[in-house]
Design a protein around this motif. Structure first.
Motif, PDB file in Angstrom:
ATOM      1  N   SER A 106      71.164  57.935  96.639  1.00  9.95           N
ATOM      2  CA  SER A 106      70.863  58.561  95.350  1.00  9.95           C
ATOM      3  C   SER A 106      69.460  59.149  95.350  1.00  9.95           C
ATOM      4  CB  SER A 106      70.994  57.537  94.222  1.00  9.95           C
ATOM      5  OG  SER A 106      70.498  58.046  93.002  1.00  9.95           O
ATOM      6  N   LYS A 107      68.492  58.367  95.836  1.00  9.82           N
ATOM      7  CA  LYS A 107      67.113  58.855  95.898  1.00  9.82           C
ATOM      8  C   LYS A 107      67.011  60.060  96.822  1.00  9.82           C
ATOM      9  CE  LYS A 107      65.186  55.477  93.440  1.00  9.82           C
ATOM     10  NZ  LYS A 107      66.448  54.907  92.914  1.00  9.82           N
ATOM     11  N   ALA A 108      67.684  60.005  97.967  1.00  8.11           N
ATOM     12  CA  ALA A 108      67.588  61.091  98.948  1.00  8.11           C
ATOM     13  C   ALA A 108      68.224  62.375  98.436  1.00  8.11           C
ATOM     14  CB  ALA A 108      68.245  60.661 100.268  1.00  8.11           C
ATOM     15  N   LEU A 109      69.422  62.277  97.880  1.00  5.78           N
ATOM     16  CA  LEU A 109      70.109  63.471  97.379  1.00  5.78           C
ATOM     17  C   LEU A 109      69.365  64.070  96.189  1.00  5.78           C
ATOM     18  CD1 LEU A 109      73.895  62.469  97.628  1.00  5.78           C
ATOM     19  CD2 LEU A 109      72.528  63.834  99.209  1.00  5.78           C
ATOM     20  N   SER A 110      68.835  63.226  95.327  1.00  5.56           N
ATOM     21  CA  SER A 110      68.061  63.722  94.189  1.00  5.56           C
ATOM     22  C   SER A 110      66.807  64.433  94.675  1.00  5.56           C
ATOM     23  CB  SER A 110      67.681  62.562  93.263  1.00  5.56           C
ATOM     24  OG  SER A 110      68.831  61.934  92.740  1.00  5.56           O
ATOM     25  N   ALA A 111      66.178  63.887  95.701  1.00  2.00           N
ATOM     26  CA  ALA A 111      64.985  64.519  96.267  1.00  2.00           C
ATOM     27  C   ALA A 111      65.320  65.881  96.869  1.00  2.00           C
ATOM     28  CB  ALA A 111      64.371  63.611  97.335  1.00  2.00           C
ATOM     29  N   VAL A 112      66.473  65.981  97.538  1.00  4.64           N
ATOM     30  CA  VAL A 112      66.900  67.264  98.107  1.00  4.64           C
ATOM     31  C   VAL A 112      67.124  68.286  96.999  1.00  4.64           C
ATOM     32  CG1 VAL A 112      68.812  68.440  99.284  1.00  4.64           C
ATOM     33  CG2 VAL A 112      67.884  66.318 100.219  1.00  4.64           C
ATOM     34  N   GLU A 183      66.735  69.293 108.105  1.00  4.51           N
ATOM     35  CA  GLU A 183      65.285  69.175 108.290  1.00  4.51           C
ATOM     36  C   GLU A 183      64.656  68.515 107.063  1.00  4.51           C
ATOM     37  OE1 GLU A 183      63.119  69.854 110.621  1.00  4.51           O
ATOM     38  OE2 GLU A 183      64.106  71.163 112.079  1.00  4.51           O
ATOM     39  N   LEU A 184      65.078  68.957 105.882  1.00  7.67           N
ATOM     40  CA  LEU A 184      64.551  68.392 104.638  1.00  7.67           C
ATOM     41  C   LEU A 184      64.919  66.927 104.499  1.00  7.67           C
ATOM     42  CD1 LEU A 184      63.124  68.730 101.938  1.00  7.67           C
ATOM     43  CD2 LEU A 184      65.254  69.618 100.979  1.00  7.67           C
ATOM     44  N   LEU A 185      66.188  66.603 104.755  1.00  7.21           N
ATOM     45  CA  LEU A 185      66.615  65.206 104.689  1.00  7.21           C
ATOM     46  C   LEU A 185      65.867  64.341 105.694  1.00  7.21           C
ATOM     47  CD1 LEU A 185      70.502  65.228 104.176  1.00  7.21           C
ATOM     48  CD2 LEU A 185      68.808  64.015 102.780  1.00  7.21           C
ATOM     49  N   GLY A 186      65.647  64.898 106.889  1.00  6.65           N
ATOM     50  CA  GLY A 186      64.907  64.149 107.896  1.00  6.65           C
ATOM     51  C   GLY A 186      63.499  63.826 107.440  1.00  6.65           C
ATOM     52  N   SER A 187      62.829  64.807 106.800  1.00  7.66           N
ATOM     53  CA  SER A 187      61.467  64.582 106.300  1.00  7.66           C
ATOM     54  C   SER A 187      61.460  63.524 105.195  1.00  7.66           C
ATOM     55  CB  SER A 187      60.889  65.900 105.766  1.00  7.66           C
ATOM     56  OG  SER A 187      60.832  66.874 106.781  1.00  7.66           O
ATOM     57  N   ILE A 188      62.457  63.592 104.312  1.00  8.21           N
ATOM     58  CA  ILE A 188      62.536  62.632 103.214  1.00  8.21           C
ATOM     59  C   ILE A 188      62.804  61.224 103.736  1.00  8.21           C
ATOM     60  CG2 ILE A 188      63.919  61.943 101.205  1.00  8.21           C
ATOM     61  CD1 ILE A 188      64.329  64.982 100.683  1.00  8.21           C
ATOM     62  N   ILE A 265      70.436  65.568 112.696  1.00  7.88           N
ATOM     63  CA  ILE A 265      71.427  64.689 112.076  1.00  7.88           C
ATOM     64  C   ILE A 265      71.243  63.254 112.547  1.00  7.88           C
ATOM     65  CG2 ILE A 265      73.895  64.184 111.904  1.00  7.88           C
ATOM     66  CD1 ILE A 265      74.402  67.202 112.087  1.00  7.88           C
ATOM     67  N   LEU A 266      70.997  63.077 113.843  1.00  4.27           N
ATOM     68  CA  LEU A 266      70.784  61.729 114.382  1.00  4.27           C
ATOM     69  C   LEU A 266      69.544  61.090 113.763  1.00  4.27           C
ATOM     70  CD1 LEU A 266      71.630  62.167 118.189  1.00  4.27           C
ATOM     71  CD2 LEU A 266      72.941  60.902 116.466  1.00  4.27           C
ATOM     72  N   GLN A 267      68.496  61.869 113.570  1.00  2.75           N
ATOM     73  CA  GLN A 267      67.293  61.334 112.948  1.00  2.75           C
ATOM     74  C   GLN A 267      67.586  60.853 111.528  1.00  2.75           C
ATOM     75  OE1 GLN A 267      64.018  64.065 113.071  1.00  2.75           O
ATOM     76  NE2 GLN A 267      63.868  64.063 115.293  1.00  2.75           N
ATOM     77  N   VAL A 268      68.324  61.656 110.771  1.00  2.62           N
ATOM     78  CA  VAL A 268      68.671  61.263 109.397  1.00  2.62           C
ATOM     79  C   VAL A 268      69.448  59.951 109.402  1.00  2.62           C
ATOM     80  CG1 VAL A 268      70.031  61.876 107.363  1.00  2.62           C
ATOM     81  CG2 VAL A 268      68.635  63.615 108.489  1.00  2.62           C
ATOM     82  N   VAL A 269      70.428  59.850 110.301  1.00  2.00           N
ATOM     83  CA  VAL A 269      71.251  58.639 110.384  1.00  2.00           C
ATOM     84  C   VAL A 269      70.394  57.432 110.764  1.00  2.00           C
ATOM     85  CG1 VAL A 269      73.132  57.517 111.637  1.00  2.00           C
ATOM     86  CG2 VAL A 269      73.370  59.904 110.924  1.00  2.00           C
ATOM     87  N   ILE A 270      69.543  57.601 111.768  1.00  3.46           N
ATOM     88  CA  ILE A 270      68.697  56.492 112.225  1.00  3.46           C
ATOM     89  C   ILE A 270      67.723  56.070 111.130  1.00  3.46           C
ATOM     90  CG2 ILE A 270      66.862  55.848 113.839  1.00  3.46           C
ATOM     91  CD1 ILE A 270      68.275  57.652 115.907  1.00  3.46           C
ATOM     92  N   TYR A 271      67.089  57.034 110.483  1.00  2.88           N
ATOM     93  CA  TYR A 271      66.156  56.715 109.404  1.00  2.88           C
ATOM     94  C   TYR A 271      66.869  55.986 108.263  1.00  2.88           C
ATOM     95  CZ  TYR A 271      62.767  60.008 111.463  1.00  2.88           C
ATOM     96  OH  TYR A 271      61.888  60.655 112.293  1.00  2.88           O
ATOM     97  N   HIS A 272      68.065  56.464 107.914  1.00  2.00           N
ATOM     98  CA  HIS A 272      68.797  55.826 106.809  1.00  2.00           C
ATOM     99  C   HIS A 272      69.183  54.399 107.168  1.00  2.00           C
ATOM    100  CE1 HIS A 272      71.538  55.371 103.382  1.00  2.00           C
ATOM    101  NE2 HIS A 272      72.278  54.703 104.246  1.00  2.00           N
ATOM    102  N   VAL A 273      69.746  54.226 108.363  1.00  2.00           N
ATOM    103  CA  VAL A 273      70.176  52.887 108.776  1.00  2.00           C
ATOM    104  C   VAL A 273      68.983  51.936 108.799  1.00  2.00           C
ATOM    105  CG1 VAL A 273      71.090  51.538 110.704  1.00  2.00           C
ATOM    106  CG2 VAL A 273      72.175  53.704 110.075  1.00  2.00           C
ATOM    107  N   GLY A 274      67.848  52.398 109.347  1.00  2.00           N
ATOM    108  CA  GLY A 274      66.655  51.555 109.387  1.00  2.00           C
ATOM    109  C   GLY A 274      66.172  51.192 107.990  1.00  2.00           C
ATOM    110  N   THR A 275      66.154  52.164 107.097  1.00  2.00           N
ATOM    111  CA  THR A 275      65.727  51.912 105.712  1.00  2.00           C
ATOM    112  C   THR A 275      66.664  50.941 105.017  1.00  2.00           C
ATOM    113  OG1 THR A 275      64.826  54.169 105.579  1.00  2.00           O
ATOM    114  CG2 THR A 275      65.178  52.997 103.505  1.00  2.00           C
ATOM    115  N   GLU A 276      67.963  51.162 105.196  1.00  2.00           N
ATOM    116  CA  GLU A 276      68.949  50.291 104.545  1.00  2.00           C
ATOM    117  C   GLU A 276      68.848  48.858 105.057  1.00  2.00           C
ATOM    118  OE1 GLU A 276      73.812  49.878 104.098  1.00  2.00           O
ATOM    119  OE2 GLU A 276      72.928  51.813 104.654  1.00  2.00           O
ATOM    120  N   LEU A 277      68.677  48.675 106.353  1.00  2.00           N
ATOM    121  CA  LEU A 277      68.562  47.328 106.917  1.00  2.00           C
ATOM    122  C   LEU A 277      67.316  46.613 106.385  1.00  2.00           C
ATOM    123  CD1 LEU A 277      69.618  47.881 110.648  1.00  2.00           C
ATOM    124  CD2 LEU A 277      70.858  46.601 108.883  1.00  2.00           C
ATOM    125  N   LEU A 278      66.204  47.320 106.324  1.00  2.00           N
ATOM    126  CA  LEU A 278      64.972  46.699 105.850  1.00  2.00           C
ATOM    127  C   LEU A 278      65.063  46.305 104.379  1.00  2.00           C
ATOM    128  CD1 LEU A 278      62.305  48.939 107.631  1.00  2.00           C
ATOM    129  CD2 LEU A 278      62.700  46.509 108.023  1.00  2.00           C
TER     130      LEU A 278
END
Length: 286
Positions: A106-112, A183-188, A265-278
């Motif tokens: 929700s935060k990511a899509l709203s930011a986009v 690119e935008l999602l990756g930065s966010i 795309i891989l960066q977005v997935v990795i960043y999301h998974v890492g954020t979600e786990l933490l």
């Protein structure tokens, strides 16, 4: 439920960004009107004779509003995640019957969406004062291309580079749109993951987040660029590099662009998974 979360996040962001967008549009209109009445047909567009103070001041104000929109857009995106999930508000958000994944998405899509609107408003304002600037320039007796002629020249350059096939051009436009979104999602998500690491600290979360952001940047750059450097592909040119890396015009080939999109795309997935786990396993609310 995701829609309700996004509605809440967007409403919070709009409280800050909407007045700025309006201010940018108003400043652009005023600057554009002033451009119509500038003097000096022998001068370049957007330059008035005699160092016209009012035009300079209005230009500085417009630049300041542009900068404010850019900077505050970044601050709002970061603040919404930080305050919404990692501060007092997080106690409420994590008690809702939704997963951490939904909260983060929700935060990511709203930011986009907010960032896309900021970009759109900026482009509209640029088109506005460039168009009226050309009108003023021509009205003062100087020869200038109209804005539509300028767009035509840009489109001709695009067609010359990518070809004249409408379906192919549509595909390229879609490709670059997707590339921009990733690119935008990756930065966010990069910022989100850094803040997720930062919240682990009990003392200085802000400093920890900055260090985490820099550390993530170093790791990603090393993982992505080191193999390319080892293969000698970073310093290649169309004359010296392998044929598959470049197209007929000397630009990156479709294979290289596709690989770049996959990396995004891989960066977005990795960043999301890492954020979600933490946030799921190591949440440390103040």
């Amino acid at each position: 439920m995701l829609g309700k979360l996004m509605k809440y996040d967007l409403k919070s962001m709009l409280k800050t960004m909407l007045p700025l967008w309006i201010a940018l549009i108003v400043a652009s209109i005023l600057f554009s009107i002033r451009l119509i009445f500038f003097s000096g047909g022998e001068e370049a567009p957007f330059v008035s004779s005699g160092g016209n103070v009012s035009l300079v001041i209005m230009g500085m104000v417009l630049f300041g509003v542009f900068a404010a929109v850019f900077v505050l857009n970044i601050i709002v995106v970061i603040q919404r995640f930080w305050n919404g999930l990692l501060k007092d508000e997080g106690y409420l958000m994590f008690t809702l019957p939704v997963s951490s994944r939904s909260l983060i998405i929700s935060k990511a899509l709203s930011a986009v969406i907010i960032s896309a609107i900021s970009t759109l408003v900026t482009v509209i304002c640029i088109i506005l004062f460039v168009t009226l600037g050309f009108i003023g320039y021509s009205a003062n007796g100087a020869e200038a291309y109209s804005f539509t002629e300028l767009l035509g020249r840009l489109w001709n350059s695009f067609v010359q580079y990518y070809g004249a096939n409408p379906l192919r051009n549509t595909g390229w436009i879609l490709f670059w749109f997707i590339m921009g979104i990733t690119e935008l999602l990756g930065s966010i998500y990069h910022a989100y993951l850094a803040m997720a690491f930062g919240q682990l600290s009990n003392k200085n979360r802000f400093l920890m987040s900055i260090l985490a952001y820099l550390g993530i940047s170093v790791v990603i750059s090393t993982v992505v660029l080191a193999p390319l450097g080892a293969m000698g592909l970073l310093a290649t040119t169309p004359a010296t590099g392998p044929a598959w890396m470049f197209n007929a015009s000397g630009g990156p080939s479709f294979a290289v662009l596709t690989a770049s999109l996959i990396v995004n795309i891989l960066q977005v997935v990795i960043y999301h998974v890492g954020t979600e786990l933490l946030l799921t396993k190591k949440l440390n609310l103040e």
